[in-house]
Write an enzyme that holds these catalytic residues in place. Structure first.
Site, PDB file in Angstrom:
ATOM      1  N   SER A  98       0.830  -1.198   0.000  1.00  0.00           N
ATOM      2  CA  SER A  98       0.000   0.000   0.000  1.00  0.00           C
ATOM      3  C   SER A  98       0.871   1.256   0.000  1.00  0.00           C
ATOM      4  O   SER A  98       1.690   1.442  -0.888  1.00  0.00           O
ATOM      5  CB  SER A  98      -0.952  -0.068   1.197  1.00  0.00           C
ATOM      6  OG  SER A  98      -1.920   0.935   1.162  1.00  0.00           O
ATOM      7  N   HIS A 123      -2.176  -1.031  -4.447  1.00  0.00           N
ATOM      8  CA  HIS A 123      -3.619  -1.068  -4.686  1.00  0.00           C
ATOM      9  C   HIS A 123      -4.168   0.356  -4.660  1.00  0.00           C
ATOM     10  O   HIS A 123      -3.456   1.295  -4.335  1.00  0.00           O
ATOM     11  CB  HIS A 123      -4.352  -1.975  -3.689  1.00  0.00           C
ATOM     12  CG  HIS A 123      -4.243  -1.558  -2.258  1.00  0.00           C
ATOM     13  ND1 HIS A 123      -4.724  -2.324  -1.230  1.00  0.00           N
ATOM     14  CD2 HIS A 123      -3.705  -0.465  -1.659  1.00  0.00           C
ATOM     15  CE1 HIS A 123      -4.499  -1.722  -0.079  1.00  0.00           C
ATOM     16  NE2 HIS A 123      -3.886  -0.595  -0.310  1.00  0.00           N
TER      17      HIS A 123
END
Length: 198
Positions: A98, A123
């Site tokens: 992330s 993501h």
């Protein structure tokens, strides 16, 4: 509760004990090993600024083993990395997921690396909202704007098109160290076996 080890050093002025993170900081190493929130981002940002003030010509090493965290907190660290004069060398050990993956990619060009078994995951930003429909709409617009910002940053550091990044980050996009190198997140996979070189 986590245990933080201490190290003891002998100097001409006697014995001195440091927590392990302070000792690493003496060697210009910042260890980002937790989920990224505002408090933790403030600590990492302060360390970056301190090391720049101490010597603006020497590289800073940012070691990452983090599941990621809040976008705004991660962007505070990222912006500081880009703002300070010293190059920030990034190294992933364990995972950079992330926002931690964005920080890994945001290191100085040619100075981003990972250990061979590291995992990197990108993501799109996540969000949730409750309340009136207008509040939910405002929050949704903000998440979409953050998605554009993150995709633009990945584009800048990887050379991938924004369209490709958007497609890849629709769901969790996991990579090995070699795959992250091919994607442009890192420049080098460290393969040195120190035991054989001694």
């Amino acid at each position: 509760m986590s245990v933080i080890p201490y190290v003891i050093e002998q100097t001409s002025r006697g014995e001195r004990s440091y927590d392990i993170f302070s000792r690493l900081l003496k060697d210009r190493i910042i260890f980002l090993g937790n989920a990224i929130n505002d408090d933790y981002a403030n600590v990492i940002t302060a360390q970056l600024l301190f090391l720049e003030a101490e010597n603006p010509e020497r590289d800073i090493y940012l070691y990452l083993n983090s599941p990621g965290g809040y976008v705004s907190s991660g962007l505070a660290i990222y912006d500081t990395m880009q703002y300070i004069k010293p190059d920030v060398r990034t190294l992933c050990l364990g995972q950079a997921s992330s926002m931690a993956a964005l920080l890994l990619a945001g290191g100085a060009a040619g100075k981003r690396s990972a250990l061979p078994n590291a995992r990197i995951m990108m993501h799109q930003p996540m969000g949730g909202a409750t309340g009136q429909a207008s509040d939910i709409e405002i929050q949704a617009r903000e998440v979409l704007k953050l998605k554009e910002i993150l995709n633009s940053i990945y584009h800048k550091h990887t050379g991938k098109t924004v369209e490709q990044i958007q497609k890849d980050t629709e769901r969790n996009f996991y990579m090995t160290a070699d795959e992250a190198k091919n994607y442009g997140i890192i420049d080098t996979v460290i393969q040195i076996d120190r035991k054989q070189t001694e």
